[in-house]
Scaffold this motif. Structure first.
Motif, PDB file in Angstrom:
ATOM      1  N   VAL A   1       3.718 -10.690   2.530  1.00  0.00           N
ATOM      2  CA  VAL A   1       3.547 -12.081   2.952  1.00  0.00           C
ATOM      3  C   VAL A   1       4.527 -12.353   4.086  1.00  0.00           C
ATOM      4  CG1 VAL A   1       3.713 -14.500   2.277  1.00  0.00           C
ATOM      5  CG2 VAL A   1       2.745 -12.822   0.683  1.00  0.00           C
ATOM      6  N   CYS A   2       4.010 -12.878   5.182  1.00  0.00           N
ATOM      7  CA  CYS A   2       4.817 -13.151   6.366  1.00  0.00           C
ATOM      8  C   CYS A   2       4.919 -14.669   6.565  1.00  0.00           C
ATOM      9  CB  CYS A   2       4.158 -12.515   7.595  1.00  0.00           C
ATOM     10  SG  CYS A   2       5.054 -12.762   9.138  1.00  0.00           S
ATOM     11  N   ASP A   3       6.138 -15.143   6.769  1.00  0.00           N
ATOM     12  CA  ASP A   3       6.419 -16.567   6.998  1.00  0.00           C
ATOM     13  C   ASP A   3       5.929 -17.452   5.856  1.00  0.00           C
ATOM     14  OD1 ASP A   3       7.494 -15.861   9.444  1.00  0.00           O
ATOM     15  OD2 ASP A   3       5.622 -16.188  10.533  1.00  0.00           O
ATOM     16  N   GLY A   4       5.737 -16.864   4.692  1.00  0.00           N
ATOM     17  CA  GLY A   4       5.298 -17.633   3.532  1.00  0.00           C
ATOM     18  C   GLY A   4       3.887 -18.165   3.659  1.00  0.00           C
ATOM     19  N   ALA A   5       3.112 -17.726   4.692  1.00  0.00           N
ATOM     20  CA  ALA A   5       1.774 -18.283   4.918  1.00  0.00           C
ATOM     21  C   ALA A   5       0.726 -17.217   5.216  1.00  0.00           C
ATOM     22  CB  ALA A   5       1.816 -19.286   6.068  1.00  0.00           C
ATOM     23  N   TYR A   6       1.118 -16.064   5.699  1.00  0.00           N
ATOM     24  CA  TYR A   6       0.144 -15.064   6.134  1.00  0.00           C
ATOM     25  C   TYR A   6       0.253 -13.823   5.234  1.00  0.00           C
ATOM     26  CZ  TYR A   6       1.023 -18.056  10.136  1.00  0.00           C
ATOM     27  OH  TYR A   6       1.213 -19.154  10.939  1.00  0.00           O
ATOM     28  N   LYS A   7      -0.902 -13.484   4.635  1.00  0.00           N
ATOM     29  CA  LYS A   7      -0.942 -12.321   3.752  1.00  0.00           C
ATOM     30  C   LYS A   7      -1.478 -11.126   4.525  1.00  0.00           C
ATOM     31  CE  LYS A   7      -2.179 -10.957  -0.940  1.00  0.00           C
ATOM     32  NZ  LYS A   7      -2.767 -11.416  -2.215  1.00  0.00           N
ATOM     33  N   LEU A   8      -0.637 -10.088   4.631  1.00  0.00           N
ATOM     34  CA  LEU A   8      -0.996  -8.883   5.375  1.00  0.00           C
ATOM     35  C   LEU A   8      -1.484  -7.826   4.390  1.00  0.00           C
ATOM     36  CD1 LEU A   8       2.163  -8.669   7.691  1.00  0.00           C
ATOM     37  CD2 LEU A   8       0.091 -10.064   7.990  1.00  0.00           C
ATOM     38  N   ILE A   9      -2.749  -7.427   4.511  1.00  0.00           N
ATOM     39  CA  ILE A   9      -3.330  -6.407   3.642  1.00  0.00           C
ATOM     40  C   ILE A   9      -3.192  -5.064   4.354  1.00  0.00           C
ATOM     41  CG2 ILE A   9      -5.351  -5.688   2.347  1.00  0.00           C
ATOM     42  CD1 ILE A   9      -4.234  -8.427   1.547  1.00  0.00           C
ATOM     43  N   LEU A  10      -2.352  -4.183   3.805  1.00  0.00           N
ATOM     44  CA  LEU A  10      -2.049  -2.910   4.461  1.00  0.00           C
ATOM     45  C   LEU A  10      -2.809  -1.727   3.873  1.00  0.00           C
ATOM     46  CD1 LEU A  10       1.826  -3.356   4.694  1.00  0.00           C
ATOM     47  CD2 LEU A  10       0.130  -3.928   6.420  1.00  0.00           C
ATOM     48  N   GLY A  11      -3.410  -1.874   2.722  1.00  0.00           N
ATOM     49  CA  GLY A  11      -4.109  -0.757   2.089  1.00  0.00           C
ATOM     50  C   GLY A  11      -3.123   0.259   1.521  1.00  0.00           C
ATOM     51  N   ASN A  12      -3.360   1.547   1.829  1.00  0.00           N
ATOM     52  CA  ASN A  12      -2.446   2.572   1.327  1.00  0.00           C
ATOM     53  C   ASN A  12      -1.183   2.629   2.200  1.00  0.00           C
ATOM     54  OD1 ASN A  12      -3.160   4.010   3.653  1.00  0.00           O
ATOM     55  ND2 ASN A  12      -4.787   5.120   2.593  1.00  0.00           N
ATOM     56  N   GLY A  13      -0.327   3.565   1.887  1.00  0.00           N
ATOM     57  CA  GLY A  13       0.954   3.635   2.580  1.00  0.00           C
ATOM     58  C   GLY A  13       0.920   4.346   3.928  1.00  0.00           C
ATOM     59  N   GLU A  14      -0.261   4.683   4.431  1.00  0.00           N
ATOM     60  CA  GLU A  14      -0.346   5.389   5.707  1.00  0.00           C
ATOM     61  C   GLU A  14      -0.248   4.421   6.890  1.00  0.00           C
ATOM     62  OE1 GLU A  14      -3.920   7.630   5.739  1.00  0.00           O
ATOM     63  OE2 GLU A  14      -3.346   8.940   4.069  1.00  0.00           O
ATOM     64  N   ASP A  15       0.407   4.870   7.945  1.00  0.00           N
ATOM     65  CA  ASP A  15       0.486   4.124   9.225  1.00  0.00           C
ATOM     66  C   ASP A  15       1.061   2.717   9.065  1.00  0.00           C
ATOM     67  OD1 ASP A  15      -0.689   6.262  10.622  1.00  0.00           O
ATOM     68  OD2 ASP A  15      -2.701   5.566  10.115  1.00  0.00           O
ATOM     69  N   ILE A  16       1.968   2.507   8.123  1.00  0.00           N
ATOM     70  CA  ILE A  16       2.525   1.173   7.930  1.00  0.00           C
ATOM     71  C   ILE A  16       3.270   0.667   9.173  1.00  0.00           C
ATOM     72  CG2 ILE A  16       4.297  -0.119   6.659  1.00  0.00           C
ATOM     73  CD1 ILE A  16       3.295   1.105   4.133  1.00  0.00           C
ATOM     74  N   PRO A  17       4.070   1.483   9.849  1.00  0.00           N
ATOM     75  CA  PRO A  17       4.724   0.985  11.061  1.00  0.00           C
ATOM     76  C   PRO A  17       3.719   0.487  12.101  1.00  0.00           C
ATOM     77  CG  PRO A  17       5.756   3.023  10.360  1.00  0.00           C
ATOM     78  CD  PRO A  17       4.527   2.847   9.517  1.00  0.00           C
ATOM     79  N   TYR A  18       2.641   1.234  12.288  1.00  0.00           N
ATOM     80  CA  TYR A  18       1.611   0.826  13.260  1.00  0.00           C
ATOM     81  C   TYR A  18       0.923  -0.466  12.809  1.00  0.00           C
ATOM     82  CZ  TYR A  18      -2.659   0.938  16.049  1.00  0.00           C
ATOM     83  OH  TYR A  18      -3.708   0.605  16.891  1.00  0.00           O
ATOM     84  N   LYS A  19       0.625  -0.580  11.520  1.00  0.00           N
ATOM     85  CA  LYS A  19      -0.062  -1.764  10.994  1.00  0.00           C
ATOM     86  C   LYS A  19       0.819  -3.007  11.121  1.00  0.00           C
ATOM     87  CE  LYS A  19      -2.869   0.896   7.720  1.00  0.00           C
ATOM     88  NZ  LYS A  19      -3.112   1.242   6.297  1.00  0.00           N
ATOM     89  N   LEU A  20       2.104  -2.864  10.874  1.00  0.00           N
ATOM     90  CA  LEU A  20       3.004  -4.002  11.021  1.00  0.00           C
ATOM     91  C   LEU A  20       3.158  -4.415  12.484  1.00  0.00           C
ATOM     92  CD1 LEU A  20       5.804  -3.060   8.443  1.00  0.00           C
ATOM     93  CD2 LEU A  20       4.033  -4.817   8.201  1.00  0.00           C
ATOM     94  N   LYS A  21       3.160  -3.438  13.364  1.00  0.00           N
ATOM     95  CA  LYS A  21       3.230  -3.757  14.792  1.00  0.00           C
ATOM     96  C   LYS A  21       1.972  -4.492  15.234  1.00  0.00           C
ATOM     97  CE  LYS A  21       4.217  -1.636  19.268  1.00  0.00           C
ATOM     98  NZ  LYS A  21       4.524  -0.359  19.977  1.00  0.00           N
ATOM     99  N   THR A  22       0.814  -4.069  14.716  1.00  0.00           N
ATOM    100  CA  THR A  22      -0.450  -4.750  15.020  1.00  0.00           C
ATOM    101  C   THR A  22      -0.423  -6.181  14.486  1.00  0.00           C
ATOM    102  OG1 THR A  22      -1.647  -2.647  14.929  1.00  0.00           O
ATOM    103  CG2 THR A  22      -2.940  -4.667  14.696  1.00  0.00           C
TER     104      THR A  22
END
Length: 333
Positions: A275-296
């Motif tokens: 959860v980002c800023d208490g308002a946005y839920k980020l669905i990342l799936g599995n643990g692959e490419d987490i740095p790239y997904k967070l940058k996106t």
């Protein structure tokens, strides 16, 4: 010579010939080898004699050899006794030296290296007396009677907000306890209790209400935990959970969104979310490419549609295919 031989019988001639041969071998061909004089001379000189039975007999030389052997054996026995005595003396001397050395060490251990001063450095969360009492070290104890690892374990167990401990012995009689304070990074719920955790997932404290916890501390939802003890790192029900959780948290720490993330859900390794800023839920799936997904996610959140602070669900499960859905009723807990 021929005339003399003609008056002797055949058997006598053969005996005479043997006597002559022995006489020639020892005394030359004098023709008197059959008489007693050569045999007596042979005895006097200690040379082997011929007897009627055809055997040889040793006289003086045999006795000399026996005496020589006995003297040699006696000398060897005497040398062996001397060697044995010398070896025994050396062993006794070595034992005495070891006993003296041990006694000296015992005296030094008991009366010389005795703790008379304990210094506590580096903590602002606990008093000096609290740390000393927890350490198990006291004035009068021997400087080498305790293990560093034991002191560290005792202090971190009794004072959980102490992150690291260095125990330094100063000869002859002082000890320095150099400490580093630990700060809370996460909180979670384990078996219905709210636990405050360090960055290394060590249990620091408990809380009665979530409202007591500062906002900068992230809420983390964990997979099944085997046990949690204050002052110790939590242990998961399965070792793989520890690896997954630490990997996700490490990659989050290196992200530009790290300060904006308020909660992390790693209960399911194939459905990780934040959860980002208490308002946005980020669905990342599995643990692959987490740095790239967070940058996106950071790039997507720069869009003007998020300026009003409306709740939204951002699906980052598939790389390079991000889905956004605004939802005011979205549960971000």
């Amino acid at each position: 010579m021929i005339g003399i031989a003609s008056g002797i019988s055949g058997s006598e001639s053969r005996a005479y010939g043997r006597e002559m041969r022995y006489g020639e071998a020892f005394y030359g061909a004098s023709g008197r080898a059959h008489e007693e004089i050569p045999r007596k001379a042979c005895n006097d000189t200690g040379v082997y004699n011929f007897k009627q039975k055809g055997e040889f007999k040793r006289d003086d030389n045999g006795s000399a050899e026996r005496r020589s052997r006995k003297v040699g054996e006696a000398r060897r026995e005497a040398a062996a006794r001397r060697k044995k005595v010398t070896s025994r003396r050396r062993i006794i001397l070595a034992v005495l030296i070891l006993m003296l050395f041990a006694a000296t060490l015992a005296v030094i251990y008991k009366f010389v290296f005795v703790v008379g001063n304990i210094n506590v450095v580096g903590t602002s969360l606990y008093s000096e007396n609290e740390v000393i009492d927890a350490s198990g070290i006291y004035n009068g104890i021997n400087l080498y009677s305790f293990r560093r690892s034991t002191v560290v374990r005792k202090i971190t167990l009794a004072c959980p907000y102490i992150g690291s401990v260095e125990v330094k012995r100063n000869i002859p009689n002082s000890v320095d306890l150099i400490l580093t304070d630990e700060s809370a990074a996460y909180y979670t719920v384990i078996f219905g209790d709210i636990k405050i955790l360090s960055e290394g997932l060590r249990v620091l404290d408990s809380a009665d209400d979530k409202n007591e916890i500062p906002e900068e501390i992230k809420y983390i939802k964990l997979p099944p935990v085997k046990y949690s003890v204050t002052g110790r790192v939590i242990e998961f029900a399965e070792p793989k959970y520890d690896r997954i959780v630490r990997s996700v948290l490490s990659e989050l720490k290196d992200s530009e969104l790290e300060d904006r993330i308020t909660s992390v859900d790693v209960r399911d390794q194939f459905a990780i979310s934040m959860v980002c800023d208490g308002a946005y839920k980020l669905i990342l799936g599995n643990g692959e490419d987490i740095p790239y997904k967070l940058k996106t996610a950071a790039l997507v959140l720069q869009d003007e549609m998020f300026e009003g602070g409306k709740k939204a669900k951002i699906d980052l499960t598939v790389r390079d295919k991000t889905g956004v859905r605004l939802d005011e009723l979205l549960d971000v807990e």
